[in-house]
Design a protein around this motif. Structure first.
Motif, PDB file in Angstrom:
ATOM      1  N   MET A   1      30.918  16.414  66.472  1.00 18.06           N
ATOM      2  CA  MET A   1      31.753  17.275  66.654  1.00 18.06           C
ATOM      3  C   MET A   1      31.127  18.271  66.528  1.00 18.06           C
ATOM      4  O   MET A   1      31.468  19.336  67.140  1.00 18.06           O
ATOM      5  CB  MET A   1      32.863  17.842  65.856  1.00 18.06           C
ATOM      6  N   ARG A   2      30.299  18.721  65.535  1.00 17.94           N
ATOM      7  CA  ARG A   2      29.444  20.070  65.029  1.00 17.94           C
ATOM      8  C   ARG A   2      28.559  20.119  66.497  1.00 17.94           C
ATOM      9  O   ARG A   2      28.288  21.219  67.198  1.00 17.94           O
ATOM     10  CB  ARG A   2      28.627  20.128  64.118  1.00 17.94           C
TER      11      ARG A   2
ATOM     12  N   GLU B   1      30.328  22.172  69.419  1.00 18.51           N
ATOM     13  CA  GLU B   1      30.059  23.005  70.045  1.00 18.51           C
ATOM     14  C   GLU B   1      29.212  23.835  70.613  1.00 18.51           C
ATOM     15  O   GLU B   1      29.398  24.817  72.016  1.00 18.51           O
ATOM     16  CB  GLU B   1      29.989  24.148  68.012  1.00 18.51           C
TER      17      GLU B   1
ATOM     18  N   TYR C   1      28.354  30.922  66.364  1.00 10.80           N
ATOM     19  CA  TYR C   1      27.911  29.737  65.716  1.00 10.80           C
ATOM     20  C   TYR C   1      26.323  29.437  64.734  1.00 10.80           C
ATOM     21  O   TYR C   1      26.025  29.288  64.181  1.00 10.80           O
ATOM     22  CB  TYR C   1      27.450  28.766  67.058  1.00 10.80           C
TER      23      TYR C   1
ATOM     24  N   ARG D   1      31.641  28.024  61.277  1.00 14.82           N
ATOM     25  CA  ARG D   1      32.376  27.770  62.027  1.00 14.82           C
ATOM     26  C   ARG D   1      33.064  27.548  63.575  1.00 14.82           C
ATOM     27  O   ARG D   1      33.633  28.901  63.346  1.00 14.82           O
ATOM     28  CB  ARG D   1      33.510  26.993  61.461  1.00 14.82           C
TER      29      ARG D   1
ATOM     30  N   ASP E   1      34.420  25.767  66.298  1.00 18.33           N
ATOM     31  CA  ASP E   1      34.630  24.748  67.641  1.00 18.33           C
ATOM     32  C   ASP E   1      35.953  25.980  67.952  1.00 18.33           C
ATOM     33  O   ASP E   1      36.220  24.969  69.293  1.00 18.33           O
ATOM     34  CB  ASP E   1      35.755  23.716  66.732  1.00 18.33           C
TER      35      ASP E   1
ATOM     36  N   GLN F   1      40.749  21.399  74.893  1.00 16.45           N
ATOM     37  CA  GLN F   1      40.162  22.347  74.491  1.00 16.45           C
ATOM     38  C   GLN F   1      41.191  23.635  73.794  1.00 16.45           C
ATOM     39  O   GLN F   1      41.403  24.295  72.687  1.00 16.45           O
ATOM     40  CB  GLN F   1      39.506  23.245  75.338  1.00 16.45           C
TER      41      GLN F   1
ATOM     42  N   VAL G   1      42.680  21.792  70.696  1.00 12.53           N
ATOM     43  CA  VAL G   1      41.201  22.412  69.180  1.00 12.53           C
ATOM     44  C   VAL G   1      41.603  23.519  69.550  1.00 12.53           C
ATOM     45  O   VAL G   1      42.746  23.870  68.007  1.00 12.53           O
ATOM     46  CB  VAL G   1      39.577  22.080  70.156  1.00 12.53           C
TER      47      VAL G   1
END
Length: 385
Positions: free
Chosen positions: A236-237, A240, A306, A311, A313, A369, A372
């Motif tokens: 998941m990281r 990004e 980033y 974080r 995301d 998206q 999220v």
């Protein structure tokens, strides 16, 4: 490019000039023939494009994420497939840097920096789609090895990649499911089959494949990091960066469509004047430029977030969502501006229109998206910078 160092600006200009001189003249022919761009990939290696995420001591050309975004935009402006050829590679490099053991970094990163070794990631499965926790690919511990079984689909660069970051279940019984997911660094060998290339609307030249694993044995040292069960969070990281890369591809396709439309609208005349002077066409150009500029600023904002170690995301999801939707609309408006010629394969705008949908569904669909973004909005409780 005001936030970039002088050296980073030079890198972006180098890629921009190369795209104009070496990519634009051949992209249409290669794309329509669905030909793998071997010579262009080699040139990208020589320019250090595959090492943009790899710092010293393993690489020499590590750049900031905003610079990486702008280089990706330039590549996609020439031919989106070229940007796709380095997208997953960069995500794997970031995964190694953030989570890999010292031995894994020393083994893979020097060759990845030069492009000698190219990498990709394998997430999506035929029956899973966006639900990664529902994957069925397993890696069962057997002594000092894992035995891998399962399949993956829509894996870009699978035939030309020598290293695959494979998302799989090392504990299928874990609750919640994501706690049983790990990443294995897999090289090709017995039990690993690249079964077929998937036919596509656009994104030609670079392959997207189905993979199958049948009792493939890999050493336990192939586990990314030091412990099992961390793979979902790790990926998941990594995504990004992947979503920023897809957003940047959208910027490139949108910019190419706008640049072609702006040039055509000045050259093409109707009723005795260049067509940009007709309000309907001028309005299209104004909207296209506004959306593209907004998409770029949103993407660069997420890239800076980033790099700050925060974080990102939600911000990367916003950038990917907005830039991909903008690219799709700009590509459609480019067809409108070109009229009948926009439907002709003799003009590049039809290629932009075929390439743009990939960014809407790739690296997590835009529907995902939005989920999220909504979850993070509720969790953070604010949109204050």
């Amino acid at each position: 490019m005001e936030d970039l160092s002088q050296e980073e600006r030079a890198i972006v200009r180098l890629v921009r000039d190369w795209v104009d001189s070496s990519v634009k003249p051949v992209a249409s022919e290669l794309e329509h023939a669905n030909t793998y761009p071997e010579a262009l990939i080699e040139a990208m290696k020589e320019m250090g494009v595959f090492g943009l995420a790899v710092p010293e001591p393993w690489g020499e050309a590590k750049v900031s994420t905003p610079c990486y975004v702008l280089v990706t935009e330039e590549l996609a402006r020439g031919w989106m497939s070229l940007a796709g050829a380095m997208g997953g590679h960069t995500v794997v490099a970031k995964l190694l840097l953030d989570y890999g053991t010292q031995e894994q970094k020393d083994t893979y990163l020097p060759r990845m920096a030069t492009g000698e070794l190219r990498a990709t990631m394998a997430l999506t499965e035929p029956g899973g789609g966006s639900d990664l926790q529902a994957m069925r690919t397993t890696a069962v511990r057997d002594g000092d090895e894992y035995v891998v079984n399962g399949s993956k689909t829509w894996i870009s660069n699978a035939r030309h990649a020598g290293l695959v970051a494979l998302l799989c279940k090392t504990d299928p019984r874990a609750e919640p499911a994501h706690k049983g997911i790990s990443i294995l660094l897999v090289e090709k060998g017995p039990g690993f089959t690249v079964s077929r290339d998937l036919p596509k609307l656009g994104y030609k030249g670079v392959e997207s494949c189905e993979l199958s694993f049948e009792d493939m044995r890999v050493p336990t040292a192939a586990l990314l990091g030091d412990s099992e069960g961390d793979g979902f969070g790790q990926m998941m990281r990594g995504l990004e960066v992947g979503r920023l890369q897809v957003a940047a591809r959208g910027l490139g396709v949108g910019r190419a469509a706008l640049e072609d439309s702006l040039r055509y609208a000045q050259e093409r005349e109707s009723f005795g004047v260049p067509i940009w002077k007709h309000q309907s066409i001028g309005n299209y150009l104004a909207e296209m430029a506004t959306k593209l500029t907004a998409a770029r600023q949103l993407t660069l904002y997420a890239a800076r977030k980033y790099d700050a170690g925060e974080r990102a995301d939600m911000e990367a999801g916003m950038a990917k969502l907005f830039a991909s939707e903008a690219a799709m609309q700009i590509a459609l408006d480019a067809v409108r501006i070109h009229g009948g010629y926009g439907y002709s394969t003799e003009f590049d705008v039809e290629r932009y229109f075929r390439d743009a949908p990939l960014m809407i569904v790739g690296e997590g669909t835009n529907e995902i998206q939005r989920n999220v973004i909504a979850r993070q909005l509720v969790r953070r409780g604010t949109v204050a910078p």
